[in-house]
Design an enzyme around this catalytic site. Structure first.
Site, mmCIF file in Angstrom:
data_model
loop_
_atom_site.group_PDB
_atom_site.id
_atom_site.type_symbol
_atom_site.label_atom_id
_atom_site.label_comp_id
_atom_site.label_asym_id
_atom_site.label_seq_id
_atom_site.Cartn_x
_atom_site.Cartn_y
_atom_site.Cartn_z
ATOM 1 N N ASP A 178 4.235 0.535 12.036
ATOM 2 C CA ASP A 178 3.033 -0.088 11.460
ATOM 3 C C ASP A 178 2.857 -1.547 11.887
ATOM 4 O O ASP A 178 1.834 -2.161 11.566
ATOM 5 C CB ASP A 178 3.071 -0.010 9.924
ATOM 6 C CG ASP A 178 2.755 1.391 9.432
ATOM 7 O OD1 ASP A 178 2.368 2.251 10.245
ATOM 8 O OD2 ASP A 178 2.901 1.637 8.220
ATOM 9 N N CYS B 56 -5.241 7.695 8.953
ATOM 10 C CA CYS B 56 -5.431 7.017 10.233
ATOM 11 C C CYS B 56 -5.394 7.993 11.398
ATOM 12 O O CYS B 56 -4.589 8.921 11.406
ATOM 13 C CB CYS B 56 -4.315 5.995 10.427
ATOM 14 S SG CYS B 56 -4.834 4.327 10.118
ATOM 15 N N ARG C 40 -8.811 -0.443 4.464
ATOM 16 C CA ARG C 40 -7.965 0.613 3.889
ATOM 17 C C ARG C 40 -6.633 0.036 3.389
ATOM 18 O O ARG C 40 -6.064 0.544 2.427
ATOM 19 C CB ARG C 40 -7.639 1.696 4.937
ATOM 20 C CG ARG C 40 -8.756 2.686 5.191
ATOM 21 C CD ARG C 40 -8.222 3.861 6.017
ATOM 22 N NE ARG C 40 -6.890 4.193 5.592
ATOM 23 C CZ ARG C 40 -5.855 4.408 6.403
ATOM 24 N NH1 ARG C 40 -5.994 4.355 7.697
ATOM 25 N NH2 ARG C 40 -4.664 4.699 5.917
ATOM 26 N N ARG D 228 0.039 14.012 13.249
ATOM 27 C CA ARG D 228 0.391 13.905 11.839
ATOM 28 C C ARG D 228 0.402 15.255 11.125
ATOM 29 O O ARG D 228 -0.337 15.479 10.160
ATOM 30 C CB ARG D 228 -0.528 12.929 11.126
ATOM 31 C CG ARG D 228 -0.523 11.575 11.788
ATOM 32 C CD ARG D 228 -1.127 10.513 10.950
ATOM 33 N NE ARG D 228 -0.148 9.956 10.044
ATOM 34 C CZ ARG D 228 -0.284 8.776 9.439
ATOM 35 N NH1 ARG D 228 -1.325 8.047 9.636
ATOM 36 N NH2 ARG D 228 0.641 8.333 8.638
ATOM 37 N N LYS E 45 0.845 -1.205 0.000
ATOM 38 C CA LYS E 45 0.000 0.000 0.000
ATOM 39 C C LYS E 45 0.875 1.247 0.000
ATOM 40 O O LYS E 45 0.670 2.170 -0.786
ATOM 41 C CB LYS E 45 -0.895 -0.008 1.251
ATOM 42 C CG LYS E 45 -1.559 1.324 1.537
ATOM 43 C CD LYS E 45 -2.442 1.285 2.758
ATOM 44 C CE LYS E 45 -1.776 1.654 4.051
ATOM 45 N NZ LYS E 45 -1.438 3.086 4.195
ATOM 46 N N ASN E 46 1.867 1.258 0.889
ATOM 47 C CA ASN E 46 2.658 2.484 1.064
ATOM 48 C C ASN E 46 3.629 2.732 -0.080
ATOM 49 O O ASN E 46 4.178 3.829 -0.186
ATOM 50 C CB ASN E 46 3.410 2.445 2.397
ATOM 51 C CG ASN E 46 2.469 2.625 3.573
ATOM 52 O OD1 ASN E 46 1.284 2.905 3.370
ATOM 53 N ND2 ASN E 46 2.976 2.451 4.785
ATOM 54 N N ARG F 157 -4.572 10.479 3.789
ATOM 55 C CA ARG F 157 -3.398 11.296 4.065
ATOM 56 C C ARG F 157 -2.485 11.432 2.840
ATOM 57 O O ARG F 157 -1.853 12.450 2.630
ATOM 58 C CB ARG F 157 -2.615 10.691 5.232
ATOM 59 C CG ARG F 157 -1.417 11.521 5.596
ATOM 60 C CD ARG F 157 -0.772 11.064 6.872
ATOM 61 N NE ARG F 157 0.524 11.697 7.018
ATOM 62 C CZ ARG F 157 0.721 12.910 7.474
ATOM 63 N NH1 ARG F 157 -0.301 13.646 7.838
ATOM 64 N NH2 ARG F 157 1.933 13.410 7.567
#
Ligand code: UD1
Length: 420
Positions: A305, A116, A397, A121, A22-23, A92
Site C-alpha cells: 500500500d 480497488c 476512499r 483479488r 482504514k484497514n 471489498r
C-alpha cells in the site's frame, strides 16, 4: 466528480496527526455484528470506505450513528444475512462480513466484492477457510450463498498469509465451540488490532502478530468502546510527501514500528529521519537518493500500500531504483500518469525500473485507485506548474481530506467539485 488542482514546488513544513487506520476500522465494523450490544469506535476517519461499510451494516438492519468522530453500531435489530449486491460491489471489505454474518445468523448471502482495481483479488482463501469450518458455499452467478448451520471449529492452513482471509476466519470462529487455528496467518498490525478488539468484546483470541492465530469460541460477546490503530499507510504517505517535496515535518499519534520497513528506506534515500514514542520526525534538504531495490512483501516487509507513493519518490531521486510488486498483479496503473508528468519509468511484469529525473512537470492526470491516486498527489506537489488530478473519489476512499493535511503543511492544493 471531484478533482485536485495542485501548484507544485512548495516544501512542506509542520506537524500532522495520524488518522485512525482504514484497514483496522473496516474489520472492526464487520466485527460489531458479532454482538447485540452497541459498539463505539472512536476517532473513526470520515472516508468513503467507512461510509460504504456503514451503509452495508444499515442494510443488515444495524443502527449506525456518528457523534463527532465516534461511530456507534447497534446491531440488536440486525435481521438479515443478505448484503445488497450494489453495496458488495462498492467495497471489498464486504467479504469480511461473511465471517461475522455467518457467526451471527448461521447463513450469509453476498456478491463478489469490489474495491480497488489493482489485480484479480480472488477470495478463494476466504472460501477455503470457511469451508474448513463446515460452511457449505454455493455460487450462483456472482452471488455467494453460505450455509453455516453446521459450523464447527477447525484447523485452517492458508496457502498465502492473506490479511482479509485471516480476519474473516477470526470473525467466523469467535463464537464456535472449541478452538480454531489459523496457520500461515497474516501478521499485519491490523490483525493484532482485530484480536484486541474481539478480546475487549469478551472473546478469546491469541497469537495475532505471529503466523498462528488461535480462536477459542465463547458463547457471548458484549458491547464496548474502542479506538482503532493509527493508519500506518496514511503516515507513510505524509512522510513520503516530505521526502518528495523537501521540508521538515513531524507526524504524531503514530506507531513508528508499524512502518519500520519504510523508515529504513527513507534513511537509505538520504532523508534525516528519527522517531520517538508516537512521533516521527523527517527532514529533507537535498535531492533524495535512489534506493537500489525495494520489494513489497507481507508485514513486516515493505507494504504494497506504500509502493505507489514510493515510486513517486524514486521518480524524483538521483540515480536508478528498482521496485518489485510481489502482492498485487496490476499495481502500476498510475505509472502512465507519472510518465505524463515527466517521470522515466519502465515496467516489466511486476518490476518497475525508475530513472530519477530532477523535477516533474504539471499535467492533467487521473487516479485509478486509492494509493496510485495518493502517489499522483505527491507527484503534483513536487511538479513545476499546475497539475489537475481527476478521480479524487478513489483517494477519498482511504484518506480523510488529504488536501487539508497538505494545505496545513504549506502546499498549494485545492479541491474542485463539478456537479454531475
Ligand atoms: C488488505 C488491505 C489492503 C492491502 C492488502 C495487502 C484491507 C481492507 N485491505 O487487502 O489495503 O493492500 O491487505 O497488505 O485491509 N488473495 C488470493 N485469494 C484470497 C485472498 C487474497 O489469492 O482469497 C491474494 C490477493 O489477490 C493478493 C494477496 O493474496 O494478491 C494479498 O491479499 P490480501 O492479503 O487478502 O489483501 P486484502 O485483505 O484484500
Amino acid at each position: 466528480m471531484d478533482s485536485y488542482l495542485i501548484r507544485g514546488g512548495k516544501r512542506l513544513y509542520g506537524t500532522v496527526t495520524a488518522q485512525a487506520s482504514k484497514n483496522a476500522t473496516l474489520p472492526l465494523l464487520a466485527a460489531s455484528v458479532l454482538t447485540e450490544e452497541p459498539v463505539g469506535l472512536r476517532h473513526v476517519p470520515d472516508i468513503a470506505d467507512v461510509r460504504n461499510m456503514t451503509r452495508i451494516l444499515q442494510g443488515l438492519g444495524c443502527k449506525v450513528s456518528w457523534q463527532g468522530d465516534t461511530l456507534t453500531v447497534d446491531s440488536a435489530c440486525a435481521d438479515t444475512c443478505r448484503v445488497p449486491r450494489e453495496l458488495s460491489k462498492e467495497l471489498r471489505s464486504s467479504v469480511f462480513l461473511l465471517g461475522s454474518i455467518l457467526s451471527r445468523f448461521g447463513c450469509a448471502k453476498v456478491s463478489y466484492p469490489g474495491g480497488c482495481d489493482i489485480g484479480l483479488r480472488p477470495i478463494d482463501l476466504h472460501i477455503k477457510g470457511l469451508k474448513a469450518l463446515g460452511v457449505i458455499i454455493r455460487e450462483e452467478g456472482d452471488a455467494l450463498h453460505c450455509d453455516g448451520s453446521n459450523m464447527h471449529c477447525g484447523d485452517v492452513m492458508l496457502d498465502f498469509p492473506s490479511v482479509g482471509a485471516t480476519e474473516n476466519i477470526m470473525l467466523a470462529a469467535c463464537k464456535l465451540r472449541g478452538e480454531t487455528v489459523v496457520r500461515n496467518a497474516a501478521k499485519e498490525p491490523e490483525i493484532v488490532d482485530l484480536q484486541n478488539f474481539i478480546n475487549a468484546l469478551g472473546g478469546r483470541v491469541s497469537g495475532a502478530g505471529t503466523d498462528t492465530v488461535r480462536i477459542e469460541g465463547v458463547k457471548h460477546l458484549h458491547g464496548i468502546s474502542y479506538s482503532p490503530l493509527p493508519d500506518r499507510i496514511a503516515v507513510g504517505t505524509y512522510l513520503l510527501a516530505c521526502a518528495v517535496c523537501g521540508g521538515k515535518m513531524c507526524v504524531e499519534g503514530c506507531i513508528p514500528e508499524h512502518i519500520y520497513a519504510l523508515l529504513i528506506k527513507l534513511r537509505e534515500s538520504a532523508c534525516k529521519i528519527e522517531w520517538k514514542n508516537d512521533k516521527i520526525y523527517i527532514e529533507q534538504n537535498a535531492r533524495p537518493q535512489s534506493v537500489h531495490i525495494t520489494e513489497t512483501a507481507p508485514y513486516p516487509g515493505f507494504p504494497t500500500d506504500l509502493q505507489s507513493q514510493f515510486l513517486t519518490l524514486a521518480s524524483v531521486s538521483e540515480g536508478t531504483g528498482i521496485i518489485v510488486e510481489n502482492i498485487f498483479e496490476t499495481r502500476y496503473k498510475h505509472v502512465a500518469e507519472l510518465i505524463k508528468m515527466g517521470a522515466n519509468i519502465r515496467i516489466k511484469d511486476r518490476i518497475a525500473i525508475v530513472r530519477g529525473v530532477k523535477e516533474l512537470h504539471g499535467a492533467m492526470v487521473e487516479a485509478h485507485d486509492l494509493r496510485g491516486g495518493a502517489a499522483l498527489v505527491l507527484a503534483g506537489l513536487n511538479a513545476r506548474g499546475v497539475t489537475a488530478l481527476h478521480g479524487v473519489r478513489h483517494i477519498d476512499r482511504g484518506y480523510e481530506r488529504l488536501e487539508e493535511v497538505f494545505q496545513s503543511l504549506g502546499a498549494d492544493i485545492s479541491r474542485k467539485t463539478v456537479k454531475e
